[in-house]
Design a protein around this motif. Structure first.
Motif, mmCIF file in Angstrom:
data_model
loop_
_atom_site.group_PDB
_atom_site.id
_atom_site.type_symbol
_atom_site.label_atom_id
_atom_site.label_comp_id
_atom_site.label_asym_id
_atom_site.label_seq_id
_atom_site.Cartn_x
_atom_site.Cartn_y
_atom_site.Cartn_z
ATOM 1 N N LEU A 124 0.874 -1.177 0.000
ATOM 2 C CA LEU A 124 0.000 0.000 0.000
ATOM 3 C C LEU A 124 0.904 1.216 0.000
ATOM 4 N N VAL A 125 0.799 2.050 -1.055
ATOM 5 C CA VAL A 125 1.707 3.179 -1.236
ATOM 6 C C VAL A 125 0.915 4.442 -1.561
ATOM 7 N N ARG A 126 1.558 5.586 -1.348
ATOM 8 C CA ARG A 126 1.003 6.845 -1.827
ATOM 9 C C ARG A 126 1.075 6.871 -3.346
ATOM 10 N N ASN A 127 0.041 7.405 -3.960
ATOM 11 C CA ASN A 127 -0.035 7.445 -5.418
ATOM 12 C C ASN A 127 0.739 8.643 -5.952
ATOM 13 N N GLY A 128 1.901 8.381 -6.543
ATOM 14 C CA GLY A 128 2.728 9.447 -7.076
ATOM 15 C C GLY A 128 2.247 10.003 -8.398
ATOM 16 N N ASP A 129 1.192 9.426 -8.974
ATOM 17 C CA ASP A 129 0.657 9.922 -10.238
ATOM 18 C C ASP A 129 -0.457 10.949 -10.045
ATOM 19 N N ALA A 130 -0.872 11.190 -8.811
ATOM 20 C CA ALA A 130 -1.993 12.119 -8.599
ATOM 21 C C ALA A 130 -1.826 12.952 -7.333
ATOM 22 N N PRO A 131 -0.637 13.531 -7.092
ATOM 23 C CA PRO A 131 -0.448 14.277 -5.844
ATOM 24 C C PRO A 131 -1.229 15.584 -5.780
ATOM 25 N N THR A 143 -0.810 24.847 -3.643
ATOM 26 C CA THR A 143 -0.247 23.514 -3.409
ATOM 27 C C THR A 143 -0.551 22.587 -4.573
ATOM 28 N N ALA A 144 -1.746 22.708 -5.129
ATOM 29 C CA ALA A 144 -2.108 21.866 -6.274
ATOM 30 C C ALA A 144 -1.179 22.119 -7.446
#
Length: 233
Positions: A124-131, A143-144
């Protein structure tokens, strides 16, 4: 995520088989205890003493049979080779750990070595394609905009954590001999909900929507978290 994991286990192992499970970075032991209740032999590896205390307190309230099936070891997930022999487990979990590791590849290679042939690796990882999704949906435009150029992201008001891109992890899993078998999105619709928000009157409907989105494109691609399942060759 528990339902996704159960689906993968059911698709890989005979019904009723008692599996050897390693939960690396088990936290407070929610998944480890759930799998022990299901009849599996579970080893939890955790370095945070506070989390270990909570997990042991929860385990102490379980029936003797469940307590006997679960053991808790204090240690760093990067030292699996110190504690266990290669091929010792049928299932290895590593949930919410990679985001705190600067160089994840050695850790992942060590986890793959713990798997018996045909074993399941669950990440289970943070999604680096949709930060940019969370700040964008929250109206935090600065921030976006900044998030489009980085895979790091803030976990709410907490520290900035590292995230992983699906393509990069797919290549890594292939390289360590546990190629990607299936993947899901986690927290597609609910990532911006405050932690203290009340549950809806019918939480099963919420779970059904999240579960459907977590396996359906394009929704799963923008989830806050990714659940990746690799299989040892």
């Amino acid at each position: 995520m528990g339902r996704q994991l159960d689906e993968q286990i059911a698709g890989r192992f005979p019904v009723g088989q008692r599996l050897r499970v390693l939960d690396v970075g088990m936290g407070r032991g929610a998944q480890a205890l759930r799998l022990a209740r299901a009849g599996h032999r579970v080893t939890g590896l955790e370095e945070d003493s506070g989390s270990i205390a909570v997990a042991r307190a929860a385990l102490s309230g379980e029936p003797e049979g469940i307590r006997e099936r679960m053991r808790i070891i204090e240690g760093d997930g990067r030292d699996t080779g110190v504690h266990f022999l290669p091929g010792s487990f049928d299932v290895v979990l590593c949930h919410g750990v990679l985001m705190h590791v600067d160089e994840p590849d050695p850790l992942l290679a060590g986890l793959a070595r713990m798997l018996a042939p045909g074993g399941l690796l669950s990440l289970l990882v943070r999604n680096g394609d949709a930060p940019a999704m969370r700040p964008g949906l929250s109206g935090d435009w600065d921030t976006a905009l900044a998030s489009f150029d980085t895979t790091a992201r803030a976990d709410g008001p907490g520290p900035v954590v590292r995230a992983d891109r699906l393509a990069a992890l797919t290549a890594t899993l292939a390289g360590i001999g546990a190629p990607l078998h299936a993947w899901y999105g986690v927290r597609v619709f609910t990532d911006t909900v405050p932690d203290d928000a009340l549950l809806p009157a019918d939480p099963e409907r919420l779970l059904a929507a999240e579960e459907r989105a977590g396996r359906t494109d394009p929704y799963r691609s923008v989830a806050a978290l990714l659940h990746l399942c690799g299989v040892r060759g």
